[in-house]
Motif scaffolding. Structure first.
Motif, PDB file in Angstrom:
ATOM      1  N   LYS A 215       0.815  -1.208   0.000  1.00  0.00           N
ATOM      2  CA  LYS A 215       0.000   0.000   0.000  1.00  0.00           C
ATOM      3  C   LYS A 215       0.848   1.258   0.000  1.00  0.00           C
ATOM      4  CE  LYS A 215      -3.998  -2.252   2.075  1.00  0.00           C
ATOM      5  NZ  LYS A 215      -3.583  -3.514   1.436  1.00  0.00           N
ATOM      6  N   GLY A 216       2.138   1.085  -0.332  1.00  0.00           N
ATOM      7  CA  GLY A 216       3.045   2.215  -0.443  1.00  0.00           C
ATOM      8  C   GLY A 216       3.561   2.734   0.880  1.00  0.00           C
ATOM      9  N   GLN A 217       3.411   1.964   1.942  1.00  0.00           N
ATOM     10  CA  GLN A 217       3.864   2.382   3.262  1.00  0.00           C
ATOM     11  C   GLN A 217       5.039   1.508   3.711  1.00  0.00           C
ATOM     12  OE1 GLN A 217       0.353   1.862   5.639  1.00  0.00           O
ATOM     13  NE2 GLN A 217      -0.856   3.342   4.478  1.00  0.00           N
ATOM     14  N   ARG A 218       5.857   2.056   4.578  1.00  0.00           N
ATOM     15  CA  ARG A 218       6.995   1.325   5.155  1.00  0.00           C
ATOM     16  C   ARG A 218       7.878   0.677   4.081  1.00  0.00           C
ATOM     17  NH1 ARG A 218       5.159  -2.325  10.185  1.00  0.00           N
ATOM     18  NH2 ARG A 218       7.430  -2.526  10.272  1.00  0.00           N
ATOM     19  N   LEU A 219       8.066   1.380   2.974  1.00  0.00           N
ATOM     20  CA  LEU A 219       8.888   0.842   1.887  1.00  0.00           C
ATOM     21  C   LEU A 219      10.333   0.614   2.337  1.00  0.00           C
ATOM     22  CD1 LEU A 219       7.620   2.999  -1.116  1.00  0.00           C
ATOM     23  CD2 LEU A 219       6.913   0.698  -0.472  1.00  0.00           C
ATOM     24  N   TYR A 220      10.772   1.391   3.313  1.00  0.00           N
ATOM     25  CA  TYR A 220      12.134   1.250   3.813  1.00  0.00           C
ATOM     26  C   TYR A 220      12.406  -0.143   4.372  1.00  0.00           C
ATOM     27  CZ  TYR A 220       9.945   1.904   8.395  1.00  0.00           C
ATOM     28  OH  TYR A 220       9.162   1.766   9.516  1.00  0.00           O
ATOM     29  N   THR A 221      11.345  -0.863   4.759  1.00  0.00           N
ATOM     30  CA  THR A 221      11.550  -2.191   5.349  1.00  0.00           C
ATOM     31  C   THR A 221      12.064  -3.207   4.336  1.00  0.00           C
ATOM     32  OG1 THR A 221       9.232  -2.875   5.023  1.00  0.00           O
ATOM     33  CG2 THR A 221       9.780  -1.774   7.090  1.00  0.00           C
ATOM     34  N   LEU A 222      11.971  -2.894   3.050  1.00  0.00           N
ATOM     35  CA  LEU A 222      12.570  -3.771   2.049  1.00  0.00           C
ATOM     36  C   LEU A 222      14.085  -3.846   2.263  1.00  0.00           C
ATOM     37  CD1 LEU A 222      10.557  -2.634  -1.096  1.00  0.00           C
ATOM     38  CD2 LEU A 222      10.560  -4.947  -0.126  1.00  0.00           C
ATOM     39  N   LEU A 223      14.664  -2.796   2.839  1.00  0.00           N
ATOM     40  CA  LEU A 223      16.090  -2.777   3.169  1.00  0.00           C
ATOM     41  C   LEU A 223      16.345  -3.130   4.626  1.00  0.00           C
ATOM     42  CD1 LEU A 223      17.348   0.414   1.271  1.00  0.00           C
ATOM     43  CD2 LEU A 223      18.000  -1.954   0.805  1.00  0.00           C
ATOM     44  N   THR A 224      15.611  -2.485   5.523  1.00  0.00           N
ATOM     45  CA  THR A 224      15.906  -2.668   6.953  1.00  0.00           C
ATOM     46  C   THR A 224      15.638  -4.086   7.442  1.00  0.00           C
ATOM     47  OG1 THR A 224      13.691  -1.882   7.591  1.00  0.00           O
ATOM     48  CG2 THR A 224      15.459  -0.240   7.469  1.00  0.00           C
ATOM     49  N   SER A 225      14.713  -4.784   6.789  1.00  0.00           N
ATOM     50  CA  SER A 225      14.438  -6.164   7.214  1.00  0.00           C
ATOM     51  C   SER A 225      15.642  -7.066   6.986  1.00  0.00           C
ATOM     52  CB  SER A 225      13.227  -6.724   6.464  1.00  0.00           C
ATOM     53  OG  SER A 225      13.467  -6.744   5.058  1.00  0.00           O
ATOM     54  N   GLY A 226      16.574  -6.632   6.146  1.00  0.00           N
ATOM     55  CA  GLY A 226      17.757  -7.436   5.865  1.00  0.00           C
ATOM     56  C   GLY A 226      18.927  -7.170   6.794  1.00  0.00           C
ATOM     57  N   ILE A 227      18.780  -6.214   7.708  1.00  0.00           N
ATOM     58  CA  ILE A 227      19.879  -5.934   8.632  1.00  0.00           C
ATOM     59  C   ILE A 227      19.524  -6.358  10.063  1.00  0.00           C
ATOM     60  CG2 ILE A 227      20.827  -4.074   7.241  1.00  0.00           C
ATOM     61  CD1 ILE A 227      19.494  -2.079   9.154  1.00  0.00           C
ATOM     62  N   ILE A 228      18.418  -7.087  10.207  1.00  0.00           N
ATOM     63  CA  ILE A 228      18.032  -7.633  11.509  1.00  0.00           C
ATOM     64  C   ILE A 228      17.749  -9.127  11.358  1.00  0.00           C
ATOM     65  CG2 ILE A 228      17.084  -5.458  12.356  1.00  0.00           C
ATOM     66  CD1 ILE A 228      14.280  -6.539  11.733  1.00  0.00           C
ATOM     67  N   HIS A 229      17.810  -9.841  12.474  1.00  0.00           N
ATOM     68  CA  HIS A 229      17.576 -11.283  12.461  1.00  0.00           C
ATOM     69  C   HIS A 229      16.726 -11.701  13.656  1.00  0.00           C
ATOM     70  CE1 HIS A 229      20.820 -11.025   9.541  1.00  0.00           C
ATOM     71  NE2 HIS A 229      20.440 -12.216   9.124  1.00  0.00           N
ATOM     72  N   ARG A 230      16.089 -12.836  13.512  1.00  0.00           N
ATOM     73  CA  ARG A 230      15.130 -13.301  14.513  1.00  0.00           C
ATOM     74  C   ARG A 230      15.791 -13.615  15.849  1.00  0.00           C
ATOM     75  NH1 ARG A 230      13.462 -17.053  11.683  1.00  0.00           N
ATOM     76  NH2 ARG A 230      14.736 -18.746  12.496  1.00  0.00           N
ATOM     77  N   ASP A 231      16.957 -14.299  15.803  1.00  0.00           N
ATOM     78  CA  ASP A 231      17.640 -14.692  17.030  1.00  0.00           C
ATOM     79  C   ASP A 231      19.106 -14.978  16.715  1.00  0.00           C
ATOM     80  OD1 ASP A 231      17.642 -17.262  15.800  1.00  0.00           O
ATOM     81  OD2 ASP A 231      15.723 -17.742  16.743  1.00  0.00           O
ATOM     82  N   TRP A 232      19.834 -15.423  17.727  1.00  0.00           N
ATOM     83  CA  TRP A 232      21.261 -15.678  17.541  1.00  0.00           C
ATOM     84  C   TRP A 232      21.531 -16.766  16.503  1.00  0.00           C
ATOM     85  CZ3 TRP A 232      25.155 -12.758  19.211  1.00  0.00           C
ATOM     86  CH2 TRP A 232      24.916 -11.871  20.256  1.00  0.00           C
ATOM     87  N   GLY A 233      20.723 -17.815  16.499  1.00  0.00           N
ATOM     88  CA  GLY A 233      20.914 -18.902  15.539  1.00  0.00           C
ATOM     89  C   GLY A 233      20.741 -18.426  14.111  1.00  0.00           C
ATOM     90  N   HIS A 234      19.699 -17.635  13.891  1.00  0.00           N
ATOM     91  CA  HIS A 234      19.418 -17.074  12.568  1.00  0.00           C
ATOM     92  C   HIS A 234      20.573 -16.194  12.106  1.00  0.00           C
ATOM     93  CE1 HIS A 234      16.403 -14.572   9.953  1.00  0.00           C
ATOM     94  NE2 HIS A 234      17.053 -15.474   9.231  1.00  0.00           N
TER      95      HIS A 234
END
Length: 207
Positions: free
Chosen positions: A44-63
């Protein structure tokens, strides 16, 4: 450390930055939630930045550990290869990683665009792009699957893509298998576009 920064500056920055941001967001739940990919919002054109920021965080230490180990073994090697082939090699590596990160999630955004409760995170799409680009240059490299099972890279590539297709339709493990598949596919295409002769090089490794 100095040698890594000089010879593979892009991989070094990505490696360090991803580790730092991932560890920081383990204890910062607000930022963690803000950085996750939310296909419903993106469509819906919102939070487009998350296409990048989602790649610099991880679920947990194993991930984080699994992704960073894979990146360490293949990301630095690939940047070195590209830098030896072109004065633009470092930029090519940066583009491969960033575009792989974004484009690997396009299918997910479309597929989950009406699912308000769906979130995704991790650098797996970009790392799949890096891995498959490396495999085009070194198809006979032996990989230790799960650190135990020896397998040539080219065979792993076929099995990996097949598994991603199957898991995307059947697995219920919360893993974004579409990102893995499309990241890998992008890595192959990007490498071939940059170096069309890589196809002949790949084939010649088996003659």
């Amino acid at each position: 450390m100095k040698e890594y920064l000089i010879e593979t500056p892009v991989a070094s920055i990505i490696f360090a930055f991803t580790i730092v941001t991932s560890i920081y967001t383990f204890s910062n739940h607000h930022l963690f939630g803000k950085f996750m990919l939310h296909p419903y919002s993106v469509s819906k054109g919102q939070r487009l930045y998350t296409l990048l920021t989602s790649g610099i965080i991880h679920r947990d230490w194993g991930h984080l550990l699994f992704n960073m180990l894979t990146f360490y073994f293949f990301g630095f090697a690939l940047e070195s290869i590209l830098a030896s082939l072109s004065p633009w090699g470092h930029l090519q590596f940066a583009l491969l990683y960033v575009l792989g990160l974004v484009l690997s999630d396009v299918r997910t955004v479309f597929k989950e665009r009406e699912n308000y409760n769906y979130y995704s995170l991790g650098a797996s799409g970009a790392i799949s792009a890096v891995l498959f680009s490396f495999i085009m240059f070194q198809p006979k490299t032996m990989l230790g699957i799960f650190l135990v099972i020896p397998m040539p890279a080219w065979l792993f590539a076929f099995l990996y893509l097949g598994y991603c297709i199957w898991a995307s339709k059947n697995a219920r493990d919360g893993i974004n298998h579409d990102a893995h598949f499309y990241g890998a596919l992008f890595g192959l295409i990007f490498t071939i576009v940059l170096y069309p002769s890589i196809i002949q090089h790949f084939i010649s490794q088996f003659s």
